[in-house]
Design an enzyme around this catalytic site. Structure first.
Site, short mmCIF file in Angstrom:
data_model
loop_
_atom_site.label_atom_id
_atom_site.label_comp_id
_atom_site.label_asym_id
_atom_site.label_seq_id
_atom_site.Cartn_x
_atom_site.Cartn_y
_atom_site.Cartn_z
N HIS A 102 0.96 -1.07 -0.05
CA HIS A 102 -0.07 -0.02 0.16
C HIS A 102 0.97 1.17 -0.01
O HIS A 102 1.94 1.18 0.67
CB HIS A 102 -1.04 -0.07 1.16
CG HIS A 102 -2.03 -0.90 1.22
ND1 HIS A 102 -2.98 -0.61 0.24
CD2 HIS A 102 -2.45 -1.86 1.81
CE1 HIS A 102 -4.01 -1.60 0.44
NE2 HIS A 102 -3.63 -2.40 1.26
N CYS A 169 -0.44 2.19 -4.76
CA CYS A 169 -1.05 3.56 -5.09
C CYS A 169 -0.12 4.77 -4.81
O CYS A 169 0.70 4.77 -3.83
CB CYS A 169 -2.54 3.55 -4.00
SG CYS A 169 -3.72 2.30 -4.39
#
Length: 290
Positions: A102, A169
């Site tokens: 992440h 991301c």
């Protein structure tokens, strides 16, 4: 051994964070561990890296207590391993850093180069919410910030190469390198250590990312779409120019997306490959190598 007879060293650090244990509501990155295996096999099978020169950090619950101390991707272990990766590097050496997991953004309080006033961060497995009473503009602790990644890899000497790969991301400028893909939110500042247009004074430091800052990317238990496309592209053509490599990655992404079942296509976020480099636009015509 004289400098002229020294054999260049090639080393890699591959990080896969499947779950951030302090954020139970954050969905796991189910293919993060598999991503590290894709990159490891690429380095060994195509570029002939020695297995002992590749370090892998993954949050594998099967590790015993001793292994967890140095093999789990905590902030401490990731940062320590990055410093070790560049330590002792000499002209002609290559280092590779890969991260799947992440990624996020925080307010850029001390970075005037960020036009959007946001820093990009990686989430180690021990990232957590900041305690109440802390600066609310920085909601996390134990993250790895883009500024730190750049500072570490800028320690590489001139004449060496650093290749950074991010499948997460908000990863467009995850290494804080000038964006040469779309002139994104990081200002195109003169690389630190360079004077004028003399690029011989700095390392060939580039970053490949799955998406722009402020965007999301996706994958599944088979791995990240971007990392798989990156590896597939280099198996097809191991030594392209950077421009051709970016084209090949995009083609491989389209190929992977064609294989997604129709009922799942709506939930897939298409990666938008990004390239960053200390060498600016000159990197486009430079041949890629690992």
């Amino acid at each position: 051994m004289t400098i002229s007879s020294r054999i260049p060293r090639r080393r890699a650090l591959l990080v896969g964070v499947k779950a951030t244990r302090n954020f139970p509501n954050l969905p796991p990155v189910s293919g993060a561990h598999r991503d590290t295996e894709y990159v490891r096999r690429l380095l060994i099978e195509v570029y002939k890296y020695r297995p002992e020169d590749i370090m892998i950090l993954i949050d594998d619950p099967a590790f015993d207590r001793n292994e967890r101390e140095w093999r789990w991707p905590t902030k401490r272990n990731i940062v320590r391993a990055m410093y070790k990766l560049v330590e002792g590097a000499a002209p002609g050496d290559t280092v590779v850093f890969h991260f799947s997991g992440h990624g996020g953004q925080i307010e850029a309080l001390e970075d005037p180069d960020e036009v959007d006033n946001l820093d990009e961060i990686l989430f180690p497995m021990d990232v957590m919410r900041a305690p109440q009473g802390e600066d609310i503009r920085i909601p996390y602790v134990n993250y790895v910030k883009d500024d730190l990644i750049r500072r570490i890899f800028e320690r590489l000497p001139a004449g060496s190469r650093g290749v950074l790969i991010f499948d997460c991301c908000n990863s467009g400028t995850a290494a804080d390198l000038p964006d040469v893909t779309g002139r994104g939110p990081l200002l195109a500042v003169l690389p630190r250590g360079a004077s004028g247009s003399d690029m011989t004074q700095i390392p060939e430091l580039t970053s490949f990312a799955a998406c722009k800052d402020g965007q999301n990317t996706s994958g599944n238990s088979k791995g990240g779409i971007f990392v798989r496309a990156f590896c597939n592209a280099l198996r097809r053509d191991p030594y392209p120019t950077h421009r051709k490599l970016m084209q090949n990655i995009t083609e491989e992404i389209e190929e992977l997306l064609r294989s997604v079942p129709a009922e799942k296509k709506a939930s897939v976020i298409r990666p938008v490959p990004q390239l960053g480099s200390l060498r600016g636009d000159a990197i486009w015509s430079t041949k890629f190598a690992l």
